[in-house]
Design an enzyme around this catalytic site. Structure first.
Site, mmCIF file in Angstrom:
data_model
loop_
_atom_site.group_PDB
_atom_site.id
_atom_site.type_symbol
_atom_site.label_atom_id
_atom_site.label_comp_id
_atom_site.label_asym_id
_atom_site.label_seq_id
_atom_site.Cartn_x
_atom_site.Cartn_y
_atom_site.Cartn_z
ATOM 1 N N HIS A 155 -34.424 7.306 -69.076
ATOM 2 C CA HIS A 155 -33.292 6.803 -69.864
ATOM 3 C C HIS A 155 -32.200 6.167 -68.998
ATOM 4 O O HIS A 155 -31.075 5.999 -69.455
ATOM 5 C CB HIS A 155 -32.713 7.930 -70.736
ATOM 6 C CG HIS A 155 -32.111 9.077 -69.976
ATOM 7 N ND1 HIS A 155 -32.155 10.378 -70.442
ATOM 8 C CD2 HIS A 155 -31.450 9.152 -68.807
ATOM 9 C CE1 HIS A 155 -31.541 11.184 -69.579
ATOM 10 N NE2 HIS A 155 -31.111 10.444 -68.576
ATOM 11 N N HIS A 186 -36.046 11.754 -59.405
ATOM 12 C CA HIS A 186 -35.005 10.960 -58.756
ATOM 13 C C HIS A 186 -33.867 11.860 -58.300
ATOM 14 O O HIS A 186 -33.658 12.939 -58.859
ATOM 15 C CB HIS A 186 -34.477 9.833 -59.654
ATOM 16 C CG HIS A 186 -33.759 10.249 -60.910
ATOM 17 N ND1 HIS A 186 -34.366 10.868 -61.973
ATOM 18 C CD2 HIS A 186 -32.459 10.098 -61.274
ATOM 19 C CE1 HIS A 186 -33.485 11.065 -62.949
ATOM 20 N NE2 HIS A 186 -32.307 10.614 -62.550
ATOM 21 N N GLU A 208 -34.208 16.569 -65.093
ATOM 22 C CA GLU A 208 -34.191 16.153 -66.510
ATOM 23 C C GLU A 208 -35.576 16.196 -67.151
ATOM 24 O O GLU A 208 -35.692 16.113 -68.378
ATOM 25 C CB GLU A 208 -33.646 14.727 -66.625
ATOM 26 C CG GLU A 208 -32.182 14.588 -66.273
ATOM 27 C CD GLU A 208 -31.711 13.144 -66.308
ATOM 28 O OE1 GLU A 208 -30.497 12.922 -66.366
ATOM 29 O OE2 GLU A 208 -32.556 12.209 -66.283
ATOM 30 N N HIS A 264 -24.413 13.490 -70.232
ATOM 31 C CA HIS A 264 -23.988 13.240 -68.846
ATOM 32 C C HIS A 264 -22.469 13.328 -68.692
ATOM 33 O O HIS A 264 -21.864 12.539 -67.964
ATOM 34 C CB HIS A 264 -24.478 11.871 -68.395
ATOM 35 C CG HIS A 264 -25.957 11.702 -68.370
ATOM 36 N ND1 HIS A 264 -26.706 11.546 -69.509
ATOM 37 C CD2 HIS A 264 -26.841 11.675 -67.346
ATOM 38 C CE1 HIS A 264 -27.986 11.428 -69.181
ATOM 39 N NE2 HIS A 264 -28.091 11.500 -67.882
HETATM 40 FE FE FE2 Z 1 -29.945 11.092 -66.935
#
Ligand code: FE2
Length: 280
Positions: A12, A193, A241, A59
């Site tokens: 996303h 990541h 995530e 976030h």
């Molecule tokens: Fe994210």
């Protein structure tokens, strides 16, 4: 009765929204990523979901470090898109499904998952970009949404096993919803990541591929063997995530059939993945 028709899990990252705004889908950097969604568009044309139940992580937009629930479920009639700081374009509002939201909330709390309930909620790129990937340019959105938010911002994070259990509880709730609805499960985030610290730029293709394969295997809870710290080690501090993918897969039910998968490195310093699964 409500029916779960499938599950889409996807990255996303904020840059997706900018690429869509600028029409970069056919640029060499972006084309492999956007092309990965063509099978999903074909599938959606016949699958015709009415509502999306979306596992995502906020976030710092709707929740911030001062008040951060571990699990939260939206029960709003409408969800406005808003920017938590990346200056990405905003999308049109999403229609909620309060009846389904409250049914899920009542059911999962009875199942010992004590979620925070949100009758007002703004949603960030973790909801907006995946929706724009599935329904590019569609106006209005052809589905309503029920957001299910899981904390991956501030430790302690819920364990992978706990997220899997929540996903199963949400799946049971949907299956017992008395109204007719074709429900698409989504899970957004990851894959591997890390955006900051000594390992900034860290990507772990081998682990991502193992994880994706596990979701379509006879052992979809494979990743629950790892603690959240171990998942950070394997997938990066933001790659954790992937817990959204795990919860979404759990909601789909016991068996799953893989319809489509894509994986591309890099998109905005992340490994970008997508899977489409149907109930077996
Ligand atoms: Fe994210």
């Amino acid at each position: 009765m409500a029916t779960i028709i499938g599950c889409v899990t996807t990255s996303h990252v904020p840059a997706i929204g900018r690429a869509i705004e600028k029409g970069l889908q056919d640029e060499p950097y972006w084309k492999p990523f956007f092309d990965g969604f063509e099978p999903v568009h074909r599938w959606l044309a016949t699958a015709s979901p009415d509502v999306v139940v979306m596992f995502y992580n906020d976030h710092g937009l709707n929740f911030f470090l001062d008040k951060l629930p571990t699990f939260a479920i939206g029960a709003a009639p409408k969800y406005r898109s808003a920017d938590e700081g990346w200056n990405i374009p905003q999308v049109r509002p999403f229609t909620g499904d309060p009846d389904l939201s409250w049914h899920i909330i009542n059911s999962v709390v009875a199942d010992e998952y004590d979620v925070t309930t949100c009758q007002e909620m703004v949603v960030d790129h973790a909801v907006c970009n995946p929706m724009a990937l599935l329904w590019p340019g569609g106006d209005p959105w052809p589905v309503s949404i029920v957001p299910v938010e899981i904390n991956t911002v501030q430790f302690p994070l819920p364990s992978a096993a706990r997220c899997y259990g929540l996903g199963q509880a949400v799946g049971r709730a949907i299956a017992s919803f008395p109204q007719d609805a074709r429900v698409l499960i989504m899970g957004t985030g990851g894959l591997s990541h890390q955006l900051d610290g000594e390992r900034a730029g860290f990507i772990n293709k081998e682990f991502d591929e193992q994880f994706m394969a596990s979701l379509a295997s006879d052992d979809p809870a494979w990743a629950t063997q790892y603690s959240t710290v171990e998942l950070v080690e394997k997938a990066g501090s933001q790659g954790v995530e992937l817990l959204m993918w795990l919860a979404a897969r759990a909601a789909l039910g016991a068996g799953a059939r893989e319809v489509a998968r894509s994986y591309h490195i890099p998109i905005s310093n992340t490994a970008a993945g997508m899977m489409l699964l149907e109930p077996a």
